[in-house]
Design an enzyme around this catalytic site. Structure first.
Site, PDB file in Angstrom:
ATOM      1  N   THR A   3       0.665  -1.211  -0.043  1.00  0.00           N
ATOM      2  CA  THR A   3       0.053  -0.013  -0.077  1.00  0.00           C
ATOM      3  C   THR A   3       0.901   1.344   0.019  1.00  0.00           C
ATOM      4  O   THR A   3       2.103   1.028   0.708  1.00  0.00           O
ATOM      5  CB  THR A   3      -0.811  -0.044   1.331  1.00  0.00           C
ATOM      6  OG1 THR A   3      -0.448  -0.283   2.425  1.00  0.00           O
ATOM      7  CG2 THR A   3      -2.045  -1.385   1.054  1.00  0.00           C
ATOM      8  N   LYS A   7      -1.069   7.270  -2.828  1.00  0.00           N
ATOM      9  CA  LYS A   7      -0.674   6.860  -4.228  1.00  0.00           C
ATOM     10  C   LYS A   7      -1.203   5.805  -4.714  1.00  0.00           C
ATOM     11  O   LYS A   7      -0.916   5.104  -5.568  1.00  0.00           O
ATOM     12  CB  LYS A   7       0.927   6.862  -4.247  1.00  0.00           C
ATOM     13  CG  LYS A   7       1.499   8.209  -4.099  1.00  0.00           C
ATOM     14  CD  LYS A   7       3.020   8.022  -4.415  1.00  0.00           C
ATOM     15  CE  LYS A   7       3.965   9.186  -4.070  1.00  0.00           C
ATOM     16  NZ  LYS A   7       3.364  10.495  -4.341  1.00  0.00           N
ATOM     17  N   GLY A   8      -2.031   5.006  -3.724  1.00  0.00           N
ATOM     18  CA  GLY A   8      -2.580   3.695  -4.157  1.00  0.00           C
ATOM     19  C   GLY A   8      -2.064   2.479  -3.610  1.00  0.00           C
ATOM     20  O   GLY A   8      -1.635   2.590  -2.346  1.00  0.00           O
ATOM     21  N   ASP A  29      -8.106  12.062   7.960  1.00  0.00           N
ATOM     22  CA  ASP A  29      -7.527  11.278   8.838  1.00  0.00           C
ATOM     23  C   ASP A  29      -7.214   9.877   8.186  1.00  0.00           C
ATOM     24  O   ASP A  29      -8.052   9.228   7.945  1.00  0.00           O
ATOM     25  CB  ASP A  29      -8.308  11.098  10.023  1.00  0.00           C
ATOM     26  CG  ASP A  29      -7.727  10.209  11.107  1.00  0.00           C
ATOM     27  OD1 ASP A  29      -6.432   9.868  11.128  1.00  0.00           O
ATOM     28  OD2 ASP A  29      -8.224   9.938  12.184  1.00  0.00           O
ATOM     29  N   ASP A  35      -5.898  -0.547   7.563  1.00  0.00           N
ATOM     30  CA  ASP A  35      -6.963  -1.479   8.078  1.00  0.00           C
ATOM     31  C   ASP A  35      -8.082  -1.757   7.184  1.00  0.00           C
ATOM     32  O   ASP A  35      -8.674  -2.753   6.925  1.00  0.00           O
ATOM     33  CB  ASP A  35      -7.346  -1.028   9.418  1.00  0.00           C
ATOM     34  CG  ASP A  35      -6.197  -1.146  10.522  1.00  0.00           C
ATOM     35  OD1 ASP A  35      -5.300  -2.042  10.320  1.00  0.00           O
ATOM     36  OD2 ASP A  35      -6.259  -0.389  11.508  1.00  0.00           O
ATOM     37  N   SER A  65     -12.396   5.773   4.024  1.00  0.00           N
ATOM     38  CA  SER A  65     -12.164   5.732   5.529  1.00  0.00           C
ATOM     39  C   SER A  65     -11.231   6.922   5.920  1.00  0.00           C
ATOM     40  O   SER A  65     -11.351   7.365   6.811  1.00  0.00           O
ATOM     41  CB  SER A  65     -11.184   4.541   5.799  1.00  0.00           C
ATOM     42  OG  SER A  65      -9.941   4.535   5.326  1.00  0.00           O
TER      43      SER A  65
END
Length: 94
Positions: A3, A7-8, A29, A35, A65
């Protein structure tokens, strides 16, 4: 699979490698994004999605998220995630 935050993610196996971009959102945030990514990835693999599709869906969950404060409180459920994806890339969902 790695991850890469905003940037993905990057996926590499013996058969292929690819980069998947993060979604474009206003982040407030990012503490729970990893997660969100991994839990969504595993869930969609268990729903019998291929690795690339599950990872793309996971990037949506991770990105969404980051639009909320907190970690577990920022996780999106399937009923929030899938309508968003249907508006953006409906072909990802079965």
């Amino acid at each position: 699979m790695v991850t890469l935050g905003s940037k993905g993610c990057y996926i590499r196996s013996r058969e292929f490698s690819c980069s998947l971009p993060a979604i474009d959102v206003i982040s407030v945030d990012s503490s729970g994004a990893g997660d969100a990514f991994i839990s969504t990835l595993v869930s969609y693999l268990l729903y019998d999605y291929d690795l690339i599709s599950a990872a793309k869906i996971a990037t949506y969950a991770a990105g969404l998220s980051t639009t909320r404060q907190g970690t577990t409180t920022a996780l999106v459920d399937r009923y929030t995630l899938e309508p968003y994806i249907r508006r953006m890339e409906a072909h990802l969902l079965k």
